[in-house]
Design a protein around this motif. Structure first.
Motif, PDB file in Angstrom:
ATOM      1  N   PHE A   1       0.841  -1.199   0.000  1.00 13.05           N
ATOM      2  CA  PHE A   1       0.000   0.000   0.000  1.00 13.05           C
ATOM      3  C   PHE A   1       0.872   1.245   0.000  1.00 13.05           C
ATOM      4  O   PHE A   1       2.082   1.186   0.265  1.00 13.05           O
ATOM      5  CB  PHE A   1      -0.963   0.003   1.198  1.00 13.05           C
ATOM      6  N   ASP A   2       0.259   2.376  -0.311  1.00  6.97           N
ATOM      7  CA  ASP A   2       1.000   3.642  -0.382  1.00  6.97           C
ATOM      8  C   ASP A   2       1.411   4.066   1.031  1.00  6.97           C
ATOM      9  O   ASP A   2       0.606   4.611   1.792  1.00  6.97           O
ATOM     10  CB  ASP A   2       0.147   4.728  -1.039  1.00  6.97           C
ATOM     11  N   PHE A   3       2.660   3.836   1.392  1.00  6.75           N
ATOM     12  CA  PHE A   3       3.127   4.088   2.751  1.00  6.75           C
ATOM     13  C   PHE A   3       3.132   5.583   3.071  1.00  6.75           C
ATOM     14  O   PHE A   3       2.937   5.968   4.235  1.00  6.75           O
ATOM     15  CB  PHE A   3       4.532   3.519   2.941  1.00  6.75           C
ATOM     16  N   LEU A   4       3.327   6.429   2.073  1.00  3.41           N
ATOM     17  CA  LEU A   4       3.374   7.870   2.330  1.00  3.41           C
ATOM     18  C   LEU A   4       2.005   8.389   2.770  1.00  3.41           C
ATOM     19  O   LEU A   4       1.920   9.258   3.644  1.00  3.41           O
ATOM     20  CB  LEU A   4       3.864   8.614   1.093  1.00  3.41           C
ATOM     21  N   ILE A   5       0.932   7.869   2.180  1.00  2.00           N
ATOM     22  CA  ILE A   5      -0.412   8.234   2.651  1.00  2.00           C
ATOM     23  C   ILE A   5      -0.591   7.791   4.094  1.00  2.00           C
ATOM     24  O   ILE A   5      -1.051   8.556   4.954  1.00  2.00           O
ATOM     25  CB  ILE A   5      -1.495   7.590   1.756  1.00  2.00           C
ATOM     26  N   PHE A   6      -0.224   6.553   4.373  1.00  2.00           N
ATOM     27  CA  PHE A   6      -0.345   5.979   5.720  1.00  2.00           C
ATOM     28  C   PHE A   6       0.445   6.801   6.732  1.00  2.00           C
ATOM     29  O   PHE A   6      -0.071   7.170   7.800  1.00  2.00           O
ATOM     30  CB  PHE A   6       0.143   4.538   5.693  1.00  2.00           C
ATOM     31  N   LEU A   7       1.697   7.120   6.414  1.00  2.00           N
ATOM     32  CA  LEU A   7       2.551   7.874   7.325  1.00  2.00           C
ATOM     33  C   LEU A   7       2.015   9.286   7.542  1.00  2.00           C
ATOM     34  O   LEU A   7       2.007   9.790   8.678  1.00  2.00           O
ATOM     35  CB  LEU A   7       3.980   7.936   6.768  1.00  2.00           C
ATOM     36  N   THR A   8       1.561   9.923   6.474  1.00  3.00           N
ATOM     37  CA  THR A   8       1.016  11.282   6.577  1.00  3.00           C
ATOM     38  C   THR A   8      -0.190  11.323   7.502  1.00  3.00           C
ATOM     39  O   THR A   8      -0.309  12.215   8.353  1.00  3.00           O
ATOM     40  CB  THR A   8       0.625  11.805   5.181  1.00  3.00           C
TER      41      THR A   8
ATOM     42  N   TRP B   1      -1.701  14.908  -3.051  1.00  3.72           N
ATOM     43  CA  TRP B   1      -0.820  14.491  -4.151  1.00  3.72           C
ATOM     44  C   TRP B   1      -0.848  12.976  -4.313  1.00  3.72           C
ATOM     45  O   TRP B   1      -1.042  12.449  -5.414  1.00  3.72           O
ATOM     46  CB  TRP B   1       0.597  15.002  -3.893  1.00  3.72           C
ATOM     47  N   ARG B   2      -0.677  12.257  -3.209  1.00  3.48           N
ATOM     48  CA  ARG B   2      -0.647  10.795  -3.294  1.00  3.48           C
ATOM     49  C   ARG B   2      -2.037  10.227  -3.610  1.00  3.48           C
ATOM     50  O   ARG B   2      -2.159   9.222  -4.315  1.00  3.48           O
ATOM     51  CB  ARG B   2      -0.120  10.193  -1.994  1.00  3.48           C
TER      52      ARG B   2
ATOM     53  N   VAL C   1      -9.828   6.413   4.226  1.00 10.75           N
ATOM     54  CA  VAL C   1      -8.379   6.269   4.022  1.00 10.75           C
ATOM     55  C   VAL C   1      -8.034   4.800   3.774  1.00 10.75           C
ATOM     56  O   VAL C   1      -7.203   4.479   2.905  1.00 10.75           O
ATOM     57  CB  VAL C   1      -7.607   6.801   5.245  1.00 10.75           C
ATOM     58  N   GLY C   2      -8.672   3.890   4.518  1.00 12.28           N
ATOM     59  CA  GLY C   2      -8.428   2.468   4.316  1.00 12.28           C
ATOM     60  C   GLY C   2      -8.798   2.023   2.912  1.00 12.28           C
ATOM     61  O   GLY C   2      -8.062   1.248   2.276  1.00 12.28           O
ATOM     62  N   ILE C   3      -9.935   2.495   2.408  1.00 15.52           N
ATOM     63  CA  ILE C   3     -10.339   2.163   1.035  1.00 15.52           C
ATOM     64  C   ILE C   3      -9.323   2.715   0.039  1.00 15.52           C
ATOM     65  O   ILE C   3      -8.943   2.040  -0.932  1.00 15.52           O
ATOM     66  CB  ILE C   3     -11.750   2.720   0.746  1.00 15.52           C
ATOM     67  N   LEU C   4      -8.865   3.947   0.270  1.00  7.62           N
ATOM     68  CA  LEU C   4      -7.856   4.547  -0.612  1.00  7.62           C
ATOM     69  C   LEU C   4      -6.571   3.720  -0.607  1.00  7.62           C
ATOM     70  O   LEU C   4      -5.969   3.483  -1.676  1.00  7.62           O
ATOM     71  CB  LEU C   4      -7.575   5.982  -0.149  1.00  7.62           C
ATOM     72  N   LEU C   5      -6.150   3.270   0.560  1.00  9.83           N
ATOM     73  CA  LEU C   5      -4.945   2.441   0.653  1.00  9.83           C
ATOM     74  C   LEU C   5      -5.153   1.094  -0.044  1.00  9.83           C
ATOM     75  O   LEU C   5      -4.222   0.554  -0.653  1.00  9.83           O
ATOM     76  CB  LEU C   5      -4.567   2.223   2.118  1.00  9.83           C
ATOM     77  N   ASN C   6      -6.365   0.563   0.035  1.00 11.01           N
ATOM     78  CA  ASN C   6      -6.641  -0.698  -0.658  1.00 11.01           C
ATOM     79  C   ASN C   6      -6.540  -0.521  -2.173  1.00 11.01           C
ATOM     80  O   ASN C   6      -5.968  -1.368  -2.864  1.00 11.01           O
ATOM     81  CB  ASN C   6      -8.033  -1.218  -0.289  1.00 11.01           C
ATOM     82  N   ILE C   7      -7.077   0.582  -2.672  1.00 10.22           N
ATOM     83  CA  ILE C   7      -6.971   0.850  -4.112  1.00 10.22           C
ATOM     84  C   ILE C   7      -5.513   0.998  -4.522  1.00 10.22           C
ATOM     85  O   ILE C   7      -5.105   0.546  -5.592  1.00 10.22           O
ATOM     86  CB  ILE C   7      -7.775   2.114  -4.481  1.00 10.22           C
TER      87      ILE C   7
END
Length: 373
Positions: A11-18, A294-295, A358-364
């Motif tokens: 998953f997009d780690f930068l989204i998660f970290l942000t 951005w992400r 956010v979880g759905i976005l990370l899944n995508i």
């Protein structure tokens, strides 16, 4: 559109970290901004709102981890049911004896341990349903009456149900996010121009026929006309921002949070942050939101299917619009409306459904094809 893949990537780690950074700063600021209010009104318990927020944040993270691990395409198939549930809750919340009334608005279900706000569920339901339906009917959007009007009616029904509460800020957000999804799905610009005229007329009517909305507009134009009434909140917010300077007074040292700004841990938490952490602190917050946007856009542009792309841009625009409107209200750049700052403001329902998004976005992002950092 790229062919659909079933291969999972990280998953997009930068989204998660942000998001984690924003939640951490937000929890600190909830405590700092709420302590005087809690001490004065809640039997001297300065930690009241912090203790609740420290329950909401882990709950939100758990919800995020659940939705992050559910294939988003399954949610698309469930979206019609989710939409019906959303409409059902919005239809009964404003009925006397069913919904809970706070500050002359009936927007909540009182569950005892927490107030549930169905408008937060409705935002996510609208994103999922519009995205799923439009991914199946893109070609019809070139026609105004056959393609666009049915979706406008659905949006209008939501607006009516929300205005009955009344909940103007949620009406605005759902309208804006829906327009973004419709535009990205292929709706014509000239159709949006045609919609603009009745939309402006409707908003004008709502303002001029409501005393409290009219007072908010007048206080926005000149809050010092009524400095102890309608203009009080904005004036105190501007005092807080102005006194913060470049580096701020220091964490915990805000003066305006001492019963000057009403409920400073909610919609005006950014004003307290600006006073304590200064321009540098606010710039960091805005940078975090810009990174998230951005992400999120990157995930949308590289999603494996139309549904995933529309859901990703819908969730990203939901958080972006809420952040922009909150900043505009706090800085007196637009009339006051009840808009929390995502991941920072105190609250349970709002945070949990944001984290679900956010979880759905990370899944995508797990199925999207782009370079991760």
């Amino acid at each position: 559109m790229k062919s659909i893949t079933t291969t999972k990537k990280p998953f997009d780690f930068l989204i998660f970290l942000t998001v984690l950074i924003m939640l951490t700063i937000g929890s600190i600021m909830v405590f700092s901004s709420s302590a005087p209010h809690a001490y004065n009104y809640l039997k001297g318990d300065s930690y009241h709102f912090l203790k609740k927020q420290l329950l909401y944040v882990p709950a939100g993270l758990c919800v995020m981890f659940v939705t992050m691990n559910i294939d988003y395409r399954k949610l698309g198939k469930l979206s019609p049911i989710i939409m019906l549930v959303s409409l059902g809750m919005l239809s009964v919340v404003w009925i006397d004896g069913i919904g809970a009334t706070r500050n002359n608005a009936t927007r909540w279900f009182d569950l005892g341990f927490v107030d549930f706000q169905p408008s937060e569920f409705a935002k996510l339901a609208m994103i999922l349903f519009l995205s799923y339906s439009l991914s199946k009917r893109q070609d019809t959007l070139k026609y105004f009456f056959k393609g666009l009007v049915p979706y406008l009616i659905l949006i209008g029904v939501h607006a009516l149900l929300l205005l009955l509460q009344p909940h103007m800020s949620a009406t605005i957000i759902i309208g804006l996010v829906s327009c973004v999804i419709l535009f990205c799905a292929g709706a014509k610009i000239k159709h949006f121009v045609l919609m603009g005229v009745p939309a402006v007329a409707a908003v004008s009517y709502l303002i001029f026929t409501s005393e409290y909305r009219m007072n908010r507009v007048l206080s926005f134009l000149n809050p010092w006309n009524d400095p102890t009434g309608a203009g009080w909140q904005v004036i105190q917010s501007l005092y807080a921002i102005g006194s913060g300077g470049l580096f701020g007074r220091g964490l915990g040292n805000s003066l305006q949070k001492f019963l000057y700004i009403p409920e400073p841990y909610n919609d005006f938490i950014l004003a307290v942050l600006a006073e304590e952490l200064g321009f540098i602190g606010v710039a960091l917050v805005l940078l975090l939101f810009l990174i998230f946007i951005w992400r999120g856009v990157k995930v949308s542009m590289n999603a494996p299917d139309v549904f995933g792309s529309l859901v990703a841009i819908g969730i990203t625009s939901l958080i972006a619009f809420q952040a922009v409107i909150n900043v505009a209200v706090v800085t007196s750049s637009m009339p006051v409306t009840g808009m929390p700052l995502p991941f920072f403001s105190y609250g349970g329902t709002s945070l949990i459904f944001l984290m679900a998004g956010v979880g759905i976005l990370l899944n995508i992002s797990r199925y999207s094809n782009y370079e991760r950092i």
